[in-house]
Design a protein around this motif. Structure first.
Motif, short mmCIF file in Angstrom:
data_model
loop_
_atom_site.label_atom_id
_atom_site.label_comp_id
_atom_site.label_asym_id
_atom_site.label_seq_id
_atom_site.Cartn_x
_atom_site.Cartn_y
_atom_site.Cartn_z
N ILE A 143 0.90 -1.13 0.03
CA ILE A 143 0.15 0.09 0.06
C ILE A 143 0.88 1.16 -0.09
O ILE A 143 1.58 1.31 0.93
N ASP A 144 0.68 2.18 -1.11
CA ASP A 144 1.61 3.34 -1.06
C ASP A 144 0.71 4.25 -0.31
O ASP A 144 -0.13 4.99 -1.05
N MET A 145 1.17 4.94 0.77
CA MET A 145 0.66 5.78 1.57
C MET A 145 0.68 7.22 1.01
O MET A 145 -0.13 8.04 1.35
N HIS A 146 1.50 7.58 -0.04
CA HIS A 146 1.70 8.74 -0.68
C HIS A 146 2.00 8.86 -1.89
O HIS A 146 3.23 8.57 -2.51
N ALA A 147 0.99 9.05 -2.81
CA ALA A 147 1.23 8.81 -4.08
C ALA A 147 0.73 10.03 -5.01
O ALA A 147 -0.20 10.53 -4.48
N HIS A 148 1.24 10.10 -6.21
CA HIS A 148 0.71 11.47 -6.99
C HIS A 148 0.24 10.90 -8.52
O HIS A 148 0.74 11.47 -9.45
N SER A 149 -0.60 9.87 -8.42
CA SER A 149 -1.05 9.21 -9.66
C SER A 149 -2.32 9.73 -10.15
O SER A 149 -2.99 9.01 -10.76
N ASP A 150 -2.91 10.90 -9.34
CA ASP A 150 -4.14 11.18 -9.68
C ASP A 150 -4.47 11.17 -11.03
O ASP A 150 -5.77 10.92 -11.44
N LEU A 151 -3.89 11.58 -12.18
CA LEU A 151 -3.97 11.66 -13.41
C LEU A 151 -3.38 10.41 -14.19
O LEU A 151 -4.07 9.89 -15.21
N ALA A 152 -2.43 9.84 -13.72
CA ALA A 152 -1.69 8.79 -14.26
C ALA A 152 -2.60 7.53 -14.34
O ALA A 152 -2.60 6.70 -15.21
N PRO A 193 -7.29 11.74 13.98
CA PRO A 193 -5.87 10.85 13.81
C PRO A 193 -5.22 11.63 12.72
O PRO A 193 -5.48 12.18 11.64
N LEU A 194 -3.75 11.39 12.98
CA LEU A 194 -2.71 12.18 12.43
C LEU A 194 -2.06 11.23 11.51
O LEU A 194 -1.43 10.14 12.24
N HIS A 195 -1.76 11.49 10.28
CA HIS A 195 -0.63 10.67 9.42
C HIS A 195 0.17 11.73 8.88
O HIS A 195 -0.13 12.52 7.91
N LEU A 196 1.42 11.68 9.35
CA LEU A 196 2.51 12.54 8.93
C LEU A 196 3.21 12.23 7.43
O LEU A 196 3.68 11.15 7.39
N ALA A 197 2.98 12.91 6.52
CA ALA A 197 3.47 12.79 5.07
C ALA A 197 4.99 12.91 5.01
O ALA A 197 5.49 13.83 5.49
N HIS A 198 5.39 11.99 4.45
CA HIS A 198 7.13 12.19 4.03
C HIS A 198 7.87 12.54 5.23
O HIS A 198 8.32 13.70 4.94
N ALA A 199 7.58 11.95 6.40
CA ALA A 199 8.27 12.48 7.83
C ALA A 199 9.54 12.35 8.02
O ALA A 199 10.48 11.35 8.36
N THR A 200 10.30 13.38 7.14
CA THR A 200 11.79 13.34 7.03
C THR A 200 12.26 14.73 7.99
O THR A 200 11.58 15.61 8.31
N MET A 201 13.65 14.77 8.22
CA MET A 201 14.21 15.64 8.89
C MET A 201 15.47 16.25 7.83
O MET A 201 16.44 15.43 7.82
#
Length: 733
Positions: free
Chosen positions: A257-266, A448-456
């Motif tokens: 499961i890809d929790m962060h994708a940008h395939s909206d039009l793809a 509920p909170l889901h942090l996107a691409h949670a990087t530093m």
């Protein structure tokens, strides 16, 4: 015939990651109110001479509990007139003994089985079924009418009590847990009457997604669901299938499961979509970073198409027939001539698009009427099937929202059982404060909170991942509901226009171009970016040698791709800002970039965390996209699990399957288990690897030969089939 009993128990609930709560108390009591004999090990022996003669003797009691995920099994049949044939008591099962030898079998702690014994007379009636067929079972509040009083054919008194039964009624158990109903096909198989299944996957190393140890088994698939799992050590006949797949040497796992994708039009543009299907991805979460294509009106649609051209192209090849979230999801389901899409997709309501719809691109607080309009748009989208709401708080216009506005919208999301997924205000300067802000406002909203691409990222955060995890652990210990996702790479990917200060983007794309064309305003933008540190660049002064052009919308500018802004400027003999400004104007704000600002030690530290999930953040546009779009999931399995040993293979699979399924509240995905959807991936643990690199970003992975969605092969022998088994996955209420 033995007297019938009903069970009274409290089903243990599970948290977002599926960790079982302490075992619940359990008792067995006749519905009529008479005290029940104790479970095995109690002081009252069986009242049935027949049971005593067959070897049923009191034994020490074992701790017991009911798990919320495993299926509910009907009692095995056998013996005369359907009564269970007596066998020596197994130390692995608990048994409640009723008058006349009737038994209730109860699983010991950890086994995950519950057997509800019915009387022989009761089994002569077919079990009632609820009209709802979501695939879950719970104890029905209704009971069967008692049979007529009088002696049975065996000479024992007929029971006069009512008997609880199990019916299929929906996804939620009133006690808070979920109990799975074993499919009828499995019941028939146990009785030796099942026809061959659609597919049997043989000799697989099953990594079931729970994080537990793998095991060898054959897995049967029927009508799009897993209907049987026959472990190697189990006795009895092996599964039979109309088709068989030998998985010797392969691991079988739930689909990723890809929790962060940008395939909206793809997904609408490309029926093949091998970028994700070849990785073993069976579900993507789209509508990310606060900008997507629903809900919109005509004005908003035109603006958002231009604003995120760098993510998805301008959409000139897409028929934008929808304006609502429900309409967009319907478009996915009916795409490609009604055949559907390559993989499943869930949708987040984009908060930036909602703000754009309600009040345009203005940098100011919303009026009460505008806030009400935004609340209504979010509520409508949630009712139409969205799973939550996203924000892009370094992207305009979503970044103009203050905390109070975001909190109000999160209250609406929480009321519809969704979650909030923010790209928060900074991954650079003040990153910890930005994370803390998201934790605080979602707890205020009870969302509920889901942090996107949670990087530093950036130099100021080198080695500071433990500080972030300490912050999250404290909130989790205090009861916060938090998860996060990351991609297993150090560079980020976004658009060049996103680097501008937010004030330069107010008013939308036309206003941005006007400011860039004005020399004095352009100089002010440069000073803000290079000296002060723009909020678009996370408060850090931009370093042009870390900004690599990865894609352009104008093919005539392809010579810029693969070079940093600093390199292109040096070739031209000009300042980097001059090069960047020209590119923004000539490419109509459509250029995408790789931003080399990450730290490997931070990436590894965060991915180990217990609430971590995988997300590609994959942008598929451009001549040289980020390799994460084609390689995230095999990169986790090959590099980080097998080569570096950051996590075990079983734990890595759990991060990519059951954990995201739990966040999305999907009741029948994310685990290899009977009754679950047959969204499956088979990969070679010894060879799986990402093929994509920064030089060849569209190379497909190796070591993933087979991928199934709803039991249908979308990848077979390493090649994409013509199957379009994907559909929208919608929140139900």
């Amino acid at each position: 015939m033995g007297r019938s009993w009903t069970t009274s128990e409290r089903i243990s609930d599970r948290g977002v990651l599926g960790a079982p709560c302490p075992a619940a108390p359990r008792r067995i009591t006749p519905v009529g109110g008479a005290p029940a004999p104790p479970l095995r090990g109690g002081s009252t022996p069986s009242r049935s001479p027949r049971a005593a003669a067959r070897g049923w003797h009191p034994q020490p009691a074992a701790p017991r509990r009911i798990h919320t995920h495993p299926p509910v099994y009907p009692a095995p049949r056998g013996g005369r007139r359907g009564l269970g044939r007596a066998r020596p008591v197994s130390p692995h099962r608990g048994v409640g003994v009723g008058a006349g030898g009737g038994r209730l079998r109860v699983s010991p702690a950890g086994s995950g089985w519950a057997l509800n014994r019915r009387s022989a007379a009761d089994r002569t009636r077919p079990p009632a079924r609820s009209p709802r067929t979501a695939g879950w079972a719970q104890a029905s509040p209704r009971h069967r009418s008692p049979p007529a009083a009088g002696p049975s054919r065996r000479g024992h008194p007929q029971p006069t009590t009512k008997v609880a039964r199990v019916v299929r009624v929906g996804t939620e158990n009133p006690a808070g847990g979920r109990v799975h109903h074993r499919p009828a096909a499995v019941q028939r198989r146990r009785r030796g009457k099942a026809p061959p299944m659609d597919l049997v996957i043989r000799n697989a190393r099953v990594i079931d997604g729970t994080g537990g140890a793998s095991y060898r088994a054959d897995v049967g698939v029927q009508d799009g669901r897993i209907t049987a799992i026959h472990r190697e050590e189990e006795r009895g006949p092996r599964l039979t299938g109309q088709a068989n797949l030998d998985a010797q040497g392969l691991a079988l796992a739930p689909g990723f499961i890809d929790m962060h994708a940008h395939s909206d039009l793809a997904l609408l543009r490309d029926p093949d979509h091998s970028a994700k299907a070849a990785q073993g991805v069976t579900l993507e979460v789209i509508g990310q970073d606060g900008l997507s294509y629903a809900p919109v009106d005509d004005r908003t649609l035109a603006q958002v198409r231009q604003a995120i051209t760098g993510w998805n192209g301008d959409g000139g090849d897409i028929d934008f027939t929808w304006r609502t979230v429900g309409g967009y999801l319907d478009a996915l389901d009916s795409a490609h001539g009604g055949r559907g899409i390559a993989v499943n997709a869930a949708y987040l309501i984009p908060q930036g698009t909602v703000r754009m719809y309600a009040m345009g691109w203005e940098d100011r607080p919303a009026t009460p009427a505008e806030l009400d309009r935004m609340r209504q748009l979010v509520a409508d989208g949630m009712r139409e099937g969205a799973v939550g709401m996203s924000s892009g708080l370094t992207y305009t216009p979503g970044m103009y929202a203050d905390d109070s506005e975001l909190t109000e919208l999160c209250r609406v999301v929480a009321a519809h059982n969704g979650y909030y997924c923010p790209h928060h205000r900074s991954y650079g300067a003040g990153a910890l404060q930005a994370y803390e802000e998201m934790v605080r406002l979602t707890r205020t909203a009870h969302c509920p909170l889901h942090l996107a691409h949670a990087t530093m990222n950036f130099g100021v955060n080198k080695g500071k991942a433990p500080d972030l995890l300490t912050l999250l652990d404290a909130a989790l210990a205090d009861g916060a509901d938090i998860t996060l996702d990351t991609y297993p790479y150090t560079p980020g990917c976004t658009t060049l226009v996103a680097m501008l200060p937010s004030w330069a983007s107010e008013g939308g794309p036309d206003a941005i171009r006007a400011r860039l064309l004005d020399d004095s305003t352009a100089e002010k933008i440069r000073h803000h970016m290079e000296v002060i540190g723009a909020d678009g660049c996370h408060g850090v002064p931009i370093e042009w040698d870390t900004i690599e052009i990865s894609g352009v919308s104008d093919p005539g500018l392809a010579s810029c791709v693969g070079k940093t802004i600093a390199e292109s400027a040096a070739q031209r003999g000009e300042e980097p800002w001059v090069t960047a400004r020209r590119l923004l104007l000539n490419d109509n704000l459509g250029s995408t970039i790789l931003q080399h600002v990450g730290h490997e030690e931070n990436v590894q530290e965060i991915m180990r965390h217990r609430v971590h999930t995988g997300g590609s953040d994959g942008i598929l546009q451009g001549f040289k996209p980020h390799p994460r779009a084609y390689g995230t999931f095999p990169q986790y399995l090959g590099k980080y699990a097998r080569e570096l040993g950051v996590m075990s293979l079983e734990e890595t699979v759990a991060h990519l399957t059951s954990r995201p399924a739990a966040r999305l509240r999907l009741p029948d995905r994310g685990v290899v288990r009977e009754g679950y959807r047959a969204d499956l991936v088979l990969f070679d643990p010894d060879t799986v690897a990402a093929g994509s690199t920064f030089d060849a970003p569209r190379t497909l992975p190796t070591g993933i030969p087979h991928v199934l969605i709803d039991g249908r092969f979308v990848m077979r022998d390493g090649r994409r089939t013509d199957v379009l088994a994907g559909r929208s996955v919608r929140r139900t209420h």
